[in-house]
Design an enzyme around this catalytic site. Structure first.
Site, PDB file in Angstrom:
ATOM      1  N   VAL A 128       0.693  -1.028   0.132  1.00 23.46           N
ATOM      2  CA  VAL A 128       0.017   0.010  -0.043  1.00 23.46           C
ATOM      3  C   VAL A 128       0.945   1.267   0.099  1.00 23.46           C
ATOM      4  O   VAL A 128       1.745   1.524   0.755  1.00 23.46           O
ATOM      5  CB  VAL A 128      -0.778   0.052   1.224  1.00 23.46           C
ATOM      6  CG1 VAL A 128      -1.829   1.385   1.224  1.00 23.46           C
ATOM      7  CG2 VAL A 128      -1.827  -1.305   1.360  1.00 23.46           C
ATOM      8  N   GLY A 160      -1.678  12.261   3.219  1.00 20.11           N
ATOM      9  CA  GLY A 160      -2.419  13.074   4.174  1.00 20.11           C
ATOM     10  C   GLY A 160      -3.597  13.932   3.576  1.00 20.11           C
ATOM     11  O   GLY A 160      -3.951  14.992   4.305  1.00 20.11           O
ATOM     12  N   LEU A 195      -6.371  10.160   0.747  1.00 15.41           N
ATOM     13  CA  LEU A 195      -6.325   9.441  -0.524  1.00 15.41           C
ATOM     14  C   LEU A 195      -6.215   7.879  -0.128  1.00 15.41           C
ATOM     15  O   LEU A 195      -6.410   7.025  -0.715  1.00 15.41           O
ATOM     16  CB  LEU A 195      -5.356   9.780  -1.611  1.00 15.41           C
ATOM     17  CG  LEU A 195      -5.935  11.330  -2.144  1.00 15.41           C
ATOM     18  CD1 LEU A 195      -4.895  11.658  -3.309  1.00 15.41           C
ATOM     19  CD2 LEU A 195      -7.150  11.456  -2.819  1.00 15.41           C
ATOM     20  N   GLY A 196      -5.031   7.602   0.889  1.00 12.02           N
ATOM     21  CA  GLY A 196      -4.752   6.341   1.401  1.00 12.02           C
ATOM     22  C   GLY A 196      -5.919   5.875   1.572  1.00 12.02           C
ATOM     23  O   GLY A 196      -6.215   4.756   1.406  1.00 12.02           O
ATOM     24  N   ASP A 247       3.468  -2.398   9.218  1.00 14.83           N
ATOM     25  CA  ASP A 247       4.641  -1.630   9.647  1.00 14.83           C
ATOM     26  C   ASP A 247       4.144  -0.944  10.901  1.00 14.83           C
ATOM     27  O   ASP A 247       2.993  -0.416  10.914  1.00 14.83           O
ATOM     28  CB  ASP A 247       5.248  -0.807   8.780  1.00 14.83           C
ATOM     29  CG  ASP A 247       6.208  -1.690   7.583  1.00 14.83           C
ATOM     30  OD1 ASP A 247       6.316  -2.830   7.978  1.00 14.83           O
ATOM     31  OD2 ASP A 247       6.612  -1.004   6.712  1.00 14.83           O
ATOM     32  N   TYR A 302      -4.092   1.920   9.549  1.00 14.06           N
ATOM     33  CA  TYR A 302      -5.195   0.856   9.447  1.00 14.06           C
ATOM     34  C   TYR A 302      -6.353   0.672  10.325  1.00 14.06           C
ATOM     35  O   TYR A 302      -7.427   0.137  10.064  1.00 14.06           O
ATOM     36  CB  TYR A 302      -4.331  -0.557   8.971  1.00 14.06           C
ATOM     37  CG  TYR A 302      -3.358  -0.564   7.666  1.00 14.06           C
ATOM     38  CD1 TYR A 302      -4.258  -0.400   6.655  1.00 14.06           C
ATOM     39  CD2 TYR A 302      -2.048  -0.673   7.904  1.00 14.06           C
ATOM     40  CE1 TYR A 302      -3.380  -0.384   5.627  1.00 14.06           C
ATOM     41  CE2 TYR A 302      -1.341  -0.563   6.866  1.00 14.06           C
ATOM     42  CZ  TYR A 302      -1.870  -0.400   5.442  1.00 14.06           C
ATOM     43  OH  TYR A 302      -1.248  -0.810   4.296  1.00 14.06           O
TER      44      TYR A 302
HETATM   45  C1  LIG Z   1       0.450   4.682   4.844  1.00 17.83           C
HETATM   46  C2  LIG Z   1      -0.081   5.747   3.616  1.00 17.83           C
HETATM   47  C3  LIG Z   1      -0.594   4.664   2.675  1.00 17.83           C
HETATM   48  C4  LIG Z   1      -1.347   6.326   4.181  1.00 17.83           C
HETATM   49  O1  LIG Z   1      -1.865   7.083   3.071  1.00 17.83           O
HETATM   50  P1  LIG Z   1      -2.464   8.733   3.201  1.00 17.83           P
HETATM   51  O2  LIG Z   1      -2.849   9.037   2.039  1.00 17.83           O
HETATM   52  O3  LIG Z   1      -1.047   9.343   3.730  1.00 17.83           O
HETATM   53  O4  LIG Z   1      -3.331   8.645   4.382  1.00 17.83           O
HETATM   54  P2  LIG Z   1      -4.641   9.383   4.579  1.00 17.83           P
HETATM   55  O5  LIG Z   1      -4.429  10.942   4.191  1.00 17.83           O
HETATM   56  O6  LIG Z   1      -5.812   8.865   3.714  1.00 17.83           O
HETATM   57  O7  LIG Z   1      -5.065   9.398   6.057  1.00 17.83           O
HETATM   58  C5  LIG Z   1      -6.358   8.740   6.663  1.00 17.83           C
HETATM   59  C6  LIG Z   1      -6.053   8.654   8.061  1.00 17.83           C
HETATM   60  O8  LIG Z   1      -4.985   7.935   8.596  1.00 17.83           O
HETATM   61  C7  LIG Z   1      -4.423   8.752   9.275  1.00 17.83           C
HETATM   62  N1  LIG Z   1      -2.906   8.531   9.209  1.00 17.83           N
HETATM   63  C8  LIG Z   1      -2.280   8.436   7.900  1.00 17.83           C
HETATM   64  N2  LIG Z   1      -0.930   8.085   7.923  1.00 17.83           N
HETATM   65  C9  LIG Z   1      -0.857   7.853   9.241  1.00 17.83           C
HETATM   66  C10 LIG Z   1       0.219   7.334   9.791  1.00 17.83           C
HETATM   67  N3  LIG Z   1       1.351   7.120   9.161  1.00 17.83           N
HETATM   68  N4  LIG Z   1       0.098   7.307  11.373  1.00 17.83           N
HETATM   69  C11 LIG Z   1      -0.993   7.437  11.830  1.00 17.83           C
HETATM   70  N5  LIG Z   1      -2.161   7.987  11.125  1.00 17.83           N
HETATM   71  C12 LIG Z   1      -1.959   8.074   9.976  1.00 17.83           C
HETATM   72  C13 LIG Z   1      -4.661  10.223   8.805  1.00 17.83           C
HETATM   73  O9  LIG Z   1      -4.275  10.980  10.002  1.00 17.83           O
HETATM   74  C14 LIG Z   1      -6.182  10.114   8.495  1.00 17.83           C
HETATM   75  O10 LIG Z   1      -6.745   9.981   9.832  1.00 17.83           O
HETATM   76  P3  LIG Z   1      -8.293  10.752   9.965  1.00 17.83           P
HETATM   77  O11 LIG Z   1      -9.001   9.831   9.107  1.00 17.83           O
HETATM   78  O12 LIG Z   1      -8.373  10.555  11.384  1.00 17.83           O
HETATM   79  O13 LIG Z   1      -8.203  12.118   9.228  1.00 17.83           O
HETATM   80  C15 LIG Z   1       1.020   6.477   3.052  1.00 17.83           C
HETATM   81  O14 LIG Z   1       1.250   7.600   4.219  1.00 17.83           O
HETATM   82  C16 LIG Z   1       2.108   6.068   2.513  1.00 17.83           C
HETATM   83  O15 LIG Z   1       2.104   5.465   1.298  1.00 17.83           O
HETATM   84  N6  LIG Z   1       3.154   5.748   3.264  1.00 17.83           N
HETATM   85  C17 LIG Z   1       4.341   5.087   2.671  1.00 17.83           C
HETATM   86  C18 LIG Z   1       4.268   3.949   2.467  1.00 17.83           C
HETATM   87  C19 LIG Z   1       3.835   2.701   3.752  1.00 17.83           C
HETATM   88  O16 LIG Z   1       4.428   3.036   4.586  1.00 17.83           O
HETATM   89  N7  LIG Z   1       2.977   1.999   3.428  1.00 17.83           N
HETATM   90  C20 LIG Z   1       2.518   1.053   4.314  1.00 17.83           C
HETATM   91  C21 LIG Z   1       3.242  -0.297   4.226  1.00 17.83           C
HETATM   92  S1  LIG Z   1       2.861  -1.544   5.679  1.00 17.83           S
END
Ligand SMILES: CC(C)(COP(=O)(O)OP(=O)(O)OC[C@H]1O[C@@H](n2cnc3c(N)ncnc32)[C@H](O)[C@@H]1OP(=O)(O)O)[C@@H](O)C(=O)NCCC(=O)NCCS
Ligand SMILES: CC(C)(COP(=O)(O)OP(=O)(O)OC[C@H]1O[C@@H](n2cnc3c(N)ncnc32)[C@H](O)[C@@H]1OP(=O)(O)O)[C@@H](O)C(=O)NCCC(=O)NCCS
Lengths: 176, 176
Positions: A113, A121, A124-125, A149, A156
């Site tokens: 993912v 942020g 979109l995730g 992780d 999640y």
């Molecule tokens: C993890 C990842 C997919 C999240 O995607 P994103 O688009 O940044 O997340 P979103 O903006 O949709 O966040 C959704 C919610 O999760 C929270 N959130 C996002 N990343 C977070 C993190 N690392 N830690 C805690 N909360 C997180 C947001 O605050 C948001 O909370 P809300 O619904 O209360 O507002 C992205 O940060 C990423 O690609 N990271 C690097 C790759 C990675 O680590 N992948 C996972 C491998 S197991």
């Protein structure tokens, strides 16, 4: 590059109106504030993703490089591949990715993912994962699992995933 | 019942000498002490297992019943299905089972590991898992994973599986 073809298969290629079955426009309240009015966001389940573009996305989130031959095989044999695209005018860019393996009946496991850093942020995730979950549920898969992780356990969690429910432990095999 | 056919395809059906590719005799030091001299144990990767026989095995370890239609689909779409059989004279019995989903490239996830209660504690679960692991490794799958119920974390630990390595958490999705 099945995606480009399908996204631009409409007659007016400057203003794509995707009609391929695997393409869905994503919109949410306040999205244009977060992404700009020029951007349109699409989901796809088309697995014929350009491997170099995918590699660039994986590079952007700091993942170790993997042989493209194996990446191709993994995409082919994943049960579901979802991607997210930003379209601006006639340009499109891969900005998100996730895939799942499955037995097509009981269990699915989500892998790889990623959302491109400049698009993180913005919800979109969460949108991409919700899309994947809804697709899996529609296929009557009851058990959706993943290995998170430590820094994304909360991400999640917000989507309805529980860590170690009833003491069930995720385990990885290491050669002795 | 592909298994029966292949196991008894040799000319002397009273003393089966399995020659089908997916069939392998298992033997270990002291095995006849633990199982009796009449028993011979075989592995198979043939996925055409009689579904009622498999259900009986799952019943014997106390698992909830699952629709056979879905079990059939899951077997078809698992990457690998391994089973263990006791053969005594001309009778054979399913005594162990495990399967794995996979993307055929990077990851495999093991599901539904079971050994019939009267055969537990004799090293057969370990043998079956070692067999599955070696098959997956031969296919160049680097990441072998599973979700372990609390009471079997130690069993998998003995096979080289680590729980939560580097803080990675197994997570399960629950509908809100
Ligand atoms: C993890 C990842 C997919 C999240 O995607 P994103 O688009 O940044 O997340 P979103 O903006 O949709 O966040 C959704 C919610 O999760 C929270 N959130 C996002 N990343 C977070 C993190 N690392 N830690 C805690 N909360 C997180 C947001 O605050 C948001 O909370 P809300 O619904 O209360 O507002 C992205 O940060 C990423 O690609 N990271 C690097 C790759 C990675 O680590 N992948 C996972 C491998 S197991
Ligand atoms: C878990 C199971 C597959 C183990 O099979 P088994 O044939 O009994 O195990 P083995 O005899 O090969 O045992 C191998 C080793 O694991 C240990 N072990 C086996 N079951 C164990 C348990 N539940 N807890 C701790 N250690 C265990 C044995 O002591 C042995 O240790 P050793 O190598 O030091 O001698 C079997 O007990 C079973 O089918 N249980 C019910 C179904 C189940 O719970 N499956 C797992 C779902 S996640």
């Amino acid at each position: 590059m099945g995606f480009l073809k399908s996204i631009f298969s409409s007659s007016d290629s400057a203003s794509p109106s995707p009609n391929a079955i695997s393409l869905e426009e994503y919109s949410a309240p306040g999205m244009s504030d977060r992404l700009g009015t020029q951007s349109r966001i699409y989901f796809s389940t088309d697995r014929s993703i350009d491997l170099y573009e995918l590699e660039e996305l994986c590079d952007s989130v700091g993942w170790a490089r993997r042989p493209l031959r194996k990446v191709r095989k993994a995409l082919q044999h994943s049960y579901m591949v979802v991607s997210m695209w930003e379209v601006r005018g006639s340009r499109k860019r891969l900005i998100g990715f996730a895939r799942a393996t499955s037995d097509c009946a009981f269990n699915a496991t989500v892998w790889d993912v990623a959302i491109r850093p400049e698009f993180q942020g913005k919800g979109l995730g969460k949108a991409l994962m919700s899309y994947l979950i809804s697709k899996l549920r529609r296929e009557d898969i009851s058990n959706i699992t993943l290995f998170a992780d430590p820094h994304v356990v909360k991400f999640y969690g917000g989507l309805g995933f529980l860590a170690d429910p009833e003491g069930i432990k995720g385990m990885f095999w290491y050669p002795n």
